[in-house]
Motif scaffolding. Structure first.
Motif, PDB file in Angstrom:
ATOM      1  N   ARG A  18       0.885  -1.086   0.236  1.00 18.87           N
ATOM      2  CA  ARG A  18      -0.079   0.120  -0.152  1.00 18.87           C
ATOM      3  C   ARG A  18       0.753   1.250  -0.030  1.00 18.87           C
ATOM      4  NH1 ARG A  18      -4.441   2.356   4.076  1.00 18.87           N
ATOM      5  NH2 ARG A  18      -2.640   3.073   5.377  1.00 18.87           N
ATOM      6  N   SER A  20       1.036   5.072   0.092  1.00 21.18           N
ATOM      7  CA  SER A  20       0.777   6.665   0.949  1.00 21.18           C
ATOM      8  C   SER A  20       1.082   7.683   0.002  1.00 21.18           C
ATOM      9  CB  SER A  20       0.789   6.594   2.163  1.00 21.18           C
ATOM     10  OG  SER A  20       0.251   5.455   2.881  1.00 21.18           O
ATOM     11  N   THR A  76      -4.717  12.607   2.590  1.00 20.15           N
ATOM     12  CA  THR A  76      -3.789  11.716   2.108  1.00 20.15           C
ATOM     13  C   THR A  76      -4.464  10.539   1.202  1.00 20.15           C
ATOM     14  OG1 THR A  76      -2.586  11.428   4.142  1.00 20.15           O
ATOM     15  CG2 THR A  76      -2.215   9.869   2.824  1.00 20.15           C
ATOM     16  N   TYR A  78      -4.206   7.149  -1.263  1.00 20.35           N
ATOM     17  CA  TYR A  78      -3.702   5.622  -1.118  1.00 20.35           C
ATOM     18  C   TYR A  78      -3.600   4.851  -2.305  1.00 20.35           C
ATOM     19  CZ  TYR A  78      -4.428   6.821   3.779  1.00 20.35           C
ATOM     20  OH  TYR A  78      -4.503   7.441   5.151  1.00 20.35           O
TER      21      TYR A  78
END
Length: 114
Positions: A18, A20, A76, A78
């Motif tokens: 993942r 970010s 943010t 992702y």
């Protein structure tokens, strides 16, 4: 807008990562957010995009294996990647765009071993 990408690394084929993209300097809720990647010796290509309204677009090579999302409260974005392949090896860049401006993060390396 300053963008800080993180989460890259070395992973075996079939694994997951993942990424970010943390933004600062401005709220990103008004912007579209995208992830691009640039494999060694190749052109930069779109991986996924999420609009300010939440609509998503994916590159053909990652459809069904990646999910782009955003948390506007955390400023943010992702990129969840699964079933990774060696051909996913690249530097991944986040980008926000809108209101006539485009901002890029510094890139994070993803390496997938076979």
């Amino acid at each position: 807008v300053q963008l800080q990408a993180s989460g890259g690394g070395l992973v075996q084929a079939g694994g997951s990562l993942r990424l970010s993209c943390a933004a600062s300097g401005s709220a990103i809720n008004i912007y579209h957010m995208a992830w691009y990647r640039q494999p060694p010796g190749k052109e930069r290509e779109l991986v996924a995009l999420i609009t300010s309204g939440g609509d998503t677009v994916y590159g053909d090579s990652v459809k069904g294996r990646c999910t782009i999302s955003r948390d506007n409260a955390k400023n943010t974005g992702y990129l969840q990647m699964s079933s990774l392949k060696p051909e996913d090896t690249a530097v991944y860049y986040c980008q926000v765009s809108g209101r006539g401006a485009v901002y890029w993060g510094q890139g994070t390396q993803v390496t997938v071993s076979s």
